[in-house]
Design a protein around this motif. Sequence first.
Motif, PDB file in Angstrom:
ATOM      1  N   ILE A 198      -2.816   0.835   5.452  1.00  0.00           N
ATOM      2  CA  ILE A 198      -2.397   2.035   4.725  1.00  0.00           C
ATOM      3  C   ILE A 198      -3.226   3.238   5.180  1.00  0.00           C
ATOM      4  CG2 ILE A 198      -2.331   3.127   2.451  1.00  0.00           C
ATOM      5  CD1 ILE A 198      -1.727   0.355   1.281  1.00  0.00           C
TER       6      ILE A 198
ATOM      7  N   LYS B  95      -2.039   4.684   8.400  1.00  0.00           N
ATOM      8  CA  LYS B  95      -0.854   5.538   8.235  1.00  0.00           C
ATOM      9  C   LYS B  95      -1.256   6.919   7.713  1.00  0.00           C
ATOM     10  CE  LYS B  95       2.346   2.319   9.102  1.00  0.00           C
ATOM     11  NZ  LYS B  95       3.398   2.416  10.135  1.00  0.00           N
TER      12      LYS B  95
ATOM     13  N   TYR C  60       4.455   3.971   2.995  1.00  0.00           N
ATOM     14  CA  TYR C  60       3.845   3.815   4.322  1.00  0.00           C
ATOM     15  C   TYR C  60       4.362   2.577   5.050  1.00  0.00           C
ATOM     16  CZ  TYR C  60       0.634   7.314   2.493  1.00  0.00           C
ATOM     17  OH  TYR C  60       0.098   8.464   1.946  1.00  0.00           O
TER      18      TYR C  60
END
Length: 249
Positions: free
Chosen positions: A100, A103, A207
Amino acid sequence: MKILVPVKRVVDYNVKVRVKPDQSGVDLANVKMSMNPFCEIAVEEAIRLKEKGKAEEIIVVSIGPAQAQETIRTALAMGADRGILVTAEGRVEPLAVAKILAKIVAEESPDLVLLGKQAIDDDANQTGQMLAALLDWPQGTFASKVEIDGKSVSVTREIDGGLQTIKLDGPAIVTTDLRLNEPRYASLPNIMKAKRKPIDMKTPEDYGVDISPRLEVVKVSEPKKREAGIKVGSVAELVSKLKNEAGVL
């Protein structure tokens, strides 16, 4: 320079942790939560770099339940500029966190990602290293001193032989150790100002990251209570007990 600082909401370090009766995990009901101490050090270092004119913006990111907004607000009150909360219930493992964050890094394009070396709940010490691998960025771990010179980052870290200083060409990942600094307390005016600073709400689905656990927790148990020590009258008696009773010789 833009600095991204991931922070984690954990059980406060002053709280005595209790294990659930079924040993499935730690009891979090009515337990005081706060920012992970290593993350707090990372936030403080980012603020100090901004105060020195080395950074223009500090973005704080947390991945966890909705209550993690309080953790982000604490960082904003300390001096961060804005926050991002990726809401996720339950346990989120380091690899999912790193994916995450990768991203978010792609969206925000920070020059430096500054994060605590580990969280005091799972002590995994993995997220920074995994993020560096996913981004293919240089990394400086366990930093006890951080210096910025243009796009370069110098990290002093403690090793068995003393101190080691490495120079990273930015953008880079730096994980913080305890001796880097002493985090400040947020003042009341700054706490009030933090309520007006923006926090973007996201989800792992935004994401495209699957946060399903890859590991199964089989059992959580408290450590054995330490037995009381005894006094011996002589070296010979000590050796005898170590050999015949403790079985360590």
